[in-house]
Write an enzyme that holds these catalytic residues in place. Sequence first.
Site, PDB file in Angstrom:
ATOM      1  N   HIS A  42     -90.013 -26.915 -67.709  1.00  0.00           N
ATOM      2  CA  HIS A  42     -89.379 -26.979 -69.027  1.00  0.00           C
ATOM      3  C   HIS A  42     -89.324 -28.431 -69.501  1.00  0.00           C
ATOM      4  O   HIS A  42     -89.093 -29.346 -68.712  1.00  0.00           O
ATOM      5  CB  HIS A  42     -87.970 -26.384 -68.963  1.00  0.00           C
ATOM      6  CG  HIS A  42     -87.382 -26.196 -70.326  1.00  0.00           C
ATOM      7  ND1 HIS A  42     -86.779 -27.218 -71.011  1.00  0.00           N
ATOM      8  CD2 HIS A  42     -87.352 -25.114 -71.151  1.00  0.00           C
ATOM      9  CE1 HIS A  42     -86.384 -26.771 -72.195  1.00  0.00           C
ATOM     10  NE2 HIS A  42     -86.720 -25.491 -72.302  1.00  0.00           N
ATOM     11  N   GLU A  78     -94.489 -24.692 -75.567  1.00  0.00           N
ATOM     12  CA  GLU A  78     -93.274 -25.157 -76.226  1.00  0.00           C
ATOM     13  C   GLU A  78     -93.442 -26.621 -76.618  1.00  0.00           C
ATOM     14  O   GLU A  78     -93.194 -27.517 -75.800  1.00  0.00           O
ATOM     15  CB  GLU A  78     -92.080 -25.050 -75.275  1.00  0.00           C
ATOM     16  CG  GLU A  78     -91.808 -23.660 -74.756  1.00  0.00           C
ATOM     17  CD  GLU A  78     -90.355 -23.508 -74.336  1.00  0.00           C
ATOM     18  OE1 GLU A  78     -89.656 -22.741 -74.997  1.00  0.00           O
ATOM     19  OE2 GLU A  78     -89.933 -24.180 -73.394  1.00  0.00           O
TER      20      GLU A  78
END
Length: 233
Positions: free
Chosen positions: A88, A157
């Site tokens: 992430h 992302e």
Amino acid sequence: MIIAGNLKTNHTRASTKDYIEILNKFMYVNSIKDKVYIFPPFTAIDNFITNVKVGIQNAYPTESGSFTGEIGFSQIEEFKIDTILIGHSERRHILGESNELIQEKFNFFKEKNFIIFYCIGEPLEIRKQGLDAVLEYIDNQLIGIDLNYENLIIAYEPVWAIGTGVSASVKEIKETHLALKEKFSKPLLYGGSVKPSSVKEILEIDEVDGVLIGTASWKIEDFNKILEISKEI
Ligand code: PEP
């Protein structure tokens, strides 16, 4: 469709329990057929009885040991969790995780047969250089990652879209996903400021297999709204 919510450093043990109960009921009543994943904070992890798949936001690549502040496989196994977020952008850019550590985590949890949500994405200065630069940047994030791993889900992302309220445009998502899908044939999610107001146009993109949602997953009403919209697509 895969719809995943990353609660990050939000919600308590009590509020996560309520959240999952409400979500589970909503999915049942509305016959939601999506694969729904929720990543609560560590302290809220429990043996939930639910159709929602609960995953872990992070873990250290170890069974157990001396890694202060981290958790390893034995702490996760206790709750029968088999799903993890790796790579992430907040772990890469705020917490300084290197590609090497990320690869180590990937390989460790691959050995454990975990469902791995592997996050990739470029910072703004790279996006400004155009798609080729974005793809080159992402190629680096894919080094050492087994793209044939059967339990792999990839989340594109863009760093500049995460938590900013500004999603990538439909054109940017479409062209990036199209190019990424030439590199691997795994489910490919989009993440970055997806909201109830934008989720329809994003999920309608052919190359988008689902969404990973941060901010808009924190309020159960917003997340349920997203599930309701996804049903129409
Ligand atoms: C995320 O953290 O994975 C994310 C997509 O966050 P947000 O939806 O807040 O941009």
